[in-house]
Design a protein around this motif. Structure first.
Motif, PDB file in Angstrom:
ATOM      1  N   THR A   1       0.826  -1.205   0.000  1.00 27.68           N
ATOM      2  CA  THR A   1       0.000   0.000   0.000  1.00 27.68           C
ATOM      3  C   THR A   1       0.859   1.253   0.000  1.00 27.68           C
ATOM      4  O   THR A   1       0.355   2.371  -0.078  1.00 27.68           O
ATOM      5  N   GLN A   2       2.170   1.062   0.140  1.00 27.89           N
ATOM      6  CA  GLN A   2       3.096   2.191   0.201  1.00 27.89           C
ATOM      7  C   GLN A   2       4.482   1.673  -0.161  1.00 27.89           C
ATOM      8  O   GLN A   2       4.702   0.460  -0.196  1.00 27.89           O
ATOM      9  N   THR A   3       5.419   2.591  -0.436  1.00 29.37           N
ATOM     10  CA  THR A   3       6.783   2.138  -0.729  1.00 29.37           C
ATOM     11  C   THR A   3       7.612   2.008   0.550  1.00 29.37           C
ATOM     12  O   THR A   3       8.756   1.558   0.502  1.00 29.37           O
ATOM     13  N   SER A   4       7.001   2.334   1.697  1.00 28.89           N
ATOM     14  CA  SER A   4       7.741   2.253   2.964  1.00 28.89           C
ATOM     15  C   SER A   4       8.310   0.860   3.288  1.00 28.89           C
ATOM     16  O   SER A   4       9.338   0.780   3.966  1.00 28.89           O
ATOM     17  N   PRO A   5       7.673  -0.249   2.845  1.00 29.64           N
ATOM     18  CA  PRO A   5       8.312  -1.544   3.134  1.00 29.64           C
ATOM     19  C   PRO A   5       9.733  -1.646   2.588  1.00 29.64           C
ATOM     20  O   PRO A   5      10.543  -2.410   3.135  1.00 29.64           O
TER      21      PRO A   5
ATOM     22  N   PHE B   1      -0.711   0.121  -4.155  1.00 34.03           N
ATOM     23  CA  PHE B   1      -2.105  -0.247  -4.443  1.00 34.03           C
ATOM     24  C   PHE B   1      -2.980  -0.014  -3.214  1.00 34.03           C
ATOM     25  O   PHE B   1      -2.605  -0.402  -2.104  1.00 34.03           O
ATOM     26  N   ARG B   2      -4.129   0.595  -3.427  1.00 36.75           N
ATOM     27  CA  ARG B   2      -5.066   0.779  -2.305  1.00 36.75           C
ATOM     28  C   ARG B   2      -6.486   0.582  -2.778  1.00 36.75           C
ATOM     29  O   ARG B   2      -6.821   0.922  -3.928  1.00 36.75           O
ATOM     30  N   ARG B   3      -7.319   0.097  -1.851  1.00 38.21           N
ATOM     31  CA  ARG B   3      -8.711  -0.141  -2.238  1.00 38.21           C
ATOM     32  C   ARG B   3      -9.517   1.141  -2.198  1.00 38.21           C
ATOM     33  O   ARG B   3     -10.347   1.341  -1.332  1.00 38.21           O
TER      34      ARG B   3
ATOM     35  N   MET C   1       1.723   5.723  -7.921  1.00 35.93           N
ATOM     36  CA  MET C   1       3.162   5.573  -7.659  1.00 35.93           C
ATOM     37  C   MET C   1       3.578   6.465  -6.507  1.00 35.93           C
ATOM     38  O   MET C   1       3.051   7.561  -6.333  1.00 35.93           O
ATOM     39  N   GLN C   2       4.539   5.934  -5.762  1.00 36.07           N
ATOM     40  CA  GLN C   2       5.100   6.743  -4.674  1.00 36.07           C
ATOM     41  C   GLN C   2       6.609   6.792  -4.826  1.00 36.07           C
ATOM     42  O   GLN C   2       7.209   5.923  -5.451  1.00 36.07           O
ATOM     43  N   ILE C   3       7.190   7.815  -4.191  1.00 34.39           N
ATOM     44  CA  ILE C   3       8.644   7.814  -4.016  1.00 34.39           C
ATOM     45  C   ILE C   3       8.894   8.027  -2.540  1.00 34.39           C
ATOM     46  O   ILE C   3       8.311   8.918  -1.913  1.00 34.39           O
ATOM     47  N   GLU C   4       9.739   7.186  -2.028  1.00 34.41           N
ATOM     48  CA  GLU C   4      10.038   7.219  -0.608  1.00 34.41           C
ATOM     49  C   GLU C   4      11.501   7.572  -0.451  1.00 34.41           C
ATOM     50  O   GLU C   4      12.324   7.159  -1.275  1.00 34.41           O
ATOM     51  N   GLY C   5      11.835   8.309   0.592  1.00 32.48           N
ATOM     52  CA  GLY C   5      13.249   8.566   0.873  1.00 32.48           C
ATOM     53  C   GLY C   5      13.557   8.148   2.295  1.00 32.48           C
ATOM     54  O   GLY C   5      12.693   8.232   3.174  1.00 32.48           O
TER      55      GLY C   5
ATOM     56  N   GLY D   1       4.398  13.435   3.028  1.00 27.73           N
ATOM     57  CA  GLY D   1       4.403  13.105   4.442  1.00 27.73           C
ATOM     58  C   GLY D   1       5.818  12.715   4.835  1.00 27.73           C
ATOM     59  O   GLY D   1       6.548  12.133   4.033  1.00 27.73           O
ATOM     60  N   SER D   2       6.194  13.020   6.074  1.00 30.82           N
ATOM     61  CA  SER D   2       7.559  12.664   6.477  1.00 30.82           C
ATOM     62  C   SER D   2       7.691  12.697   7.991  1.00 30.82           C
ATOM     63  O   SER D   2       6.727  12.969   8.718  1.00 30.82           O
ATOM     64  N   GLY D   3       8.872  12.418   8.479  1.00 28.06           N
ATOM     65  CA  GLY D   3       9.119  12.472   9.911  1.00 28.06           C
ATOM     66  C   GLY D   3      10.417  11.786  10.261  1.00 28.06           C
ATOM     67  O   GLY D   3      11.153  11.331   9.380  1.00 28.06           O
TER      68      GLY D   3
ATOM     69  N   ALA E   1      12.508   9.978   7.177  1.00 25.85           N
ATOM     70  CA  ALA E   1      11.911   9.354   5.994  1.00 25.85           C
ATOM     71  C   ALA E   1      10.853  10.292   5.446  1.00 25.85           C
ATOM     72  O   ALA E   1      10.289  11.104   6.183  1.00 25.85           O
ATOM     73  N   PHE E   2      10.641  10.195   4.156  1.00 27.20           N
ATOM     74  CA  PHE E   2       9.545  10.972   3.561  1.00 27.20           C
ATOM     75  C   PHE E   2       8.967  10.163   2.415  1.00 27.20           C
ATOM     76  O   PHE E   2       9.625   9.284   1.864  1.00 27.20           O
ATOM     77  N   GLY E   3       7.712  10.426   2.114  1.00 30.59           N
ATOM     78  CA  GLY E   3       7.079   9.691   1.017  1.00 30.59           C
ATOM     79  C   GLY E   3       6.071  10.568   0.323  1.00 30.59           C
ATOM     80  O   GLY E   3       5.378  11.359   0.966  1.00 30.59           O
ATOM     81  N   MET E   4       6.034  10.434  -1.006  1.00 33.18           N
ATOM     82  CA  MET E   4       5.082  11.284  -1.735  1.00 33.18           C
ATOM     83  C   MET E   4       4.448  10.527  -2.884  1.00 33.18           C
ATOM     84  O   MET E   4       5.002   9.544  -3.376  1.00 33.18           O
TER      85      MET E   4
HETATM   86  N1  PHE Z   1       4.088   5.896   3.504  1.00 34.14           N
HETATM   87  C1  PHE Z   1       3.349   7.085   3.852  1.00 34.14           C
HETATM   88  C2  PHE Z   1       2.017   7.083   3.120  1.00 34.14           C
HETATM   89  O1  PHE Z   1       1.889   6.355   2.143  1.00 34.14           O
HETATM   90  C3  PHE Z   1       4.127   8.331   3.535  1.00 34.14           C
HETATM   91  C4  PHE Z   1       5.298   8.487   4.448  1.00 34.14           C
HETATM   92  C5  PHE Z   1       6.534   7.924   4.086  1.00 34.14           C
HETATM   93  C6  PHE Z   1       5.208   9.204   5.606  1.00 34.14           C
HETATM   94  C7  PHE Z   1       7.605   8.063   4.919  1.00 34.14           C
HETATM   95  C8  PHE Z   1       6.296   9.353   6.437  1.00 34.14           C
HETATM   96  C9  PHE Z   1       7.464   8.802   6.098  1.00 34.14           C
HETATM   97  O2  PHE Z   1       1.103   7.750   3.472  1.00 34.14           O
END
Ligand code: PHE
Length: 345
Positions: free
Chosen positions: A169-173, A197-199, A211-215, A286-288, A309-312
């Motif tokens: 559901t996110q690239t965070s994994p 992918f999200r429902r 698509m997401q990009i995560e840092g 989003g980040s933190g 980390a951040f994700g967009m």
């Molecule tokens: N993974 C979060 C989301 O999909 C975005 C995020 C990534 C937030 C990394 C903080 C840090 O909503």
């Protein structure tokens, strides 16, 4: 008999020299040298000859056969060469004719955004990491501080495949996977682009696949100010040098503290317009700071190491940057839409 053989030789060679193609030549071969041919026929009469005459006649018959065979072979070579010449002559290419124009393809706007962001971060020493789209519940949620019954799982409605696997559901994994591979040793500096992918019900701003990009940066003494500086560079590069960013407190289970990041509106410059909904600010990511539980679960000592980390959402960034009003345009591949992004390099 002798004469008959000589006659046959002359007759056959005459025909050979007159033959105009390989087919005719082959017919001559069959008719003169074949089992039912006249030479065989003549030789059948050998029985009537005397014992002295027989070897002589046999030798002569062989000579005649050889003469015809080599006549045929020679002619065959000629005919084949002539065929090649003819073919070459027919296939000559006029190199002075103008060529057919080649239609060049173009990068999809989402690919362009991803590459632009990747380039920027690679320039700051990051590497690009990737992970599977069919992901384990463990990496998508648990290792990110979202145990099985955590209410924040509701923020991301998921497509489960089995109880333990889902479409991520996110690239965070990819964060969790990469940290695990680092075996507790920093620094980690990655950027992870990919499909998620999200429902959701599809509409102008939602898609069940996007698509997401995560840092992610993990190291010693990584602070919130590092995050802010990094995102400031990012926002200016992507949306223009005059941009500013602001952080608003937010919540993500895998970061603490968590912030939502806004960029000052690139259309009105902050005065308020329809793009920024009169606020002067546009939310972009989003980040933190990586939650200590996440560091520990992936094998990092959270007393020694810290990280951000951040994700967009890539579509959201592309929509803002290119003024696209409906997210579905990115997936329907209408060339009239795609041609708006022609770049002539
Ligand atoms: N993974 C979060 C989301 O999909 C975005 C995020 C990534 C937030 C990394 C903080 C840090 O909503």
């Amino acid at each position: 008999m002798q004469e008959r053989l000589k006659e046959l030789q002359t007759e056959a060679l005459e025909k050979v020299s007159q033959s105009a193609n390989l087919k005719e030549l082959n017919d001559i071969r069959v008719s003169y040298l074949g089992k039912k041919g006249p030479i065989t026929e003549v030789l059948k009469g050998m029985g009537k000859l005397s014992a002295e005459e027989r070897p002589m006649m046999g030798a002569l018959a062989n000579e005649v056969r050889d003469a015809i065979t080599s006549g045929i072979e020679e002619k065959q070579k000629h005919l084949e060469e002539a065929a090649v010449h003819e073919k070459l002559a027919a296939e000559t290419i006029d190199v002075t004719l103008p060529g057919r124009p080649v239609k060049t393809g173009n990068h999809h706007p989402l690919t362009r955004i991803i590459e632009e962001i990747e380039d920027l971060f690679i320039g700051m020493g990051y590497t690009v990491a990737e992970g599977p789209e069919v992901e384990k519940d463990y990496y998508n949620f648990e290792a990110l501080n979202l145990p099985k019954d955590h209410p924040a799982r509701d923020m991301q409605d998921s497509f489960y495949i089995t109880e333990e696997t889902l479409l991520r559901t996110q690239t965070s994994p990819v964060q969790a996977r990469t940290m695990e591979k680092h075996d507790g040793k920093g620094p980690v500096k990655i950027i992870c682009p990919g499909k998620v992918f999200r429902r959701d019900n599809d509409d102008a701003t939602h898609s069940h696949q996007f698509m997401q990009i995560e840092g992610l940066v993990v190291g010693e003494n990584i602070r919130m100010t590092d995050l802010k500086g990094t995102l400031e560079v990012f926002a200016k590069k992507l949306f223009g040098e005059d941009r500013e960013i602001r952080m608003r407190p937010s919540f993500f289970p895998f970061t603490e503290p968590s912030v939502e990041v806004d960029v000052s509106c690139f259309k009105c410059g902050g005065k308020g317009c329809n793009i920024c909904k009169k606020t002067g600010w546009i939310e972009i990511l989003g980040s933190g700071m990586v939650h200590p539980n996440v560091l520990e679960m992936s094998g990092f000592d959270s007393k020694k190491y810290s990280g951000f980390a951040f994700g967009m959402g890539v579509e959201r960034i592309a929509m803002l940057k290119y003024g696209v009003e409906d997210i579905r345009h990115f997936y329907t591949n209408d060339v009239r839409f795609l041609n708006n992004f022609q770049v002539h390099e």
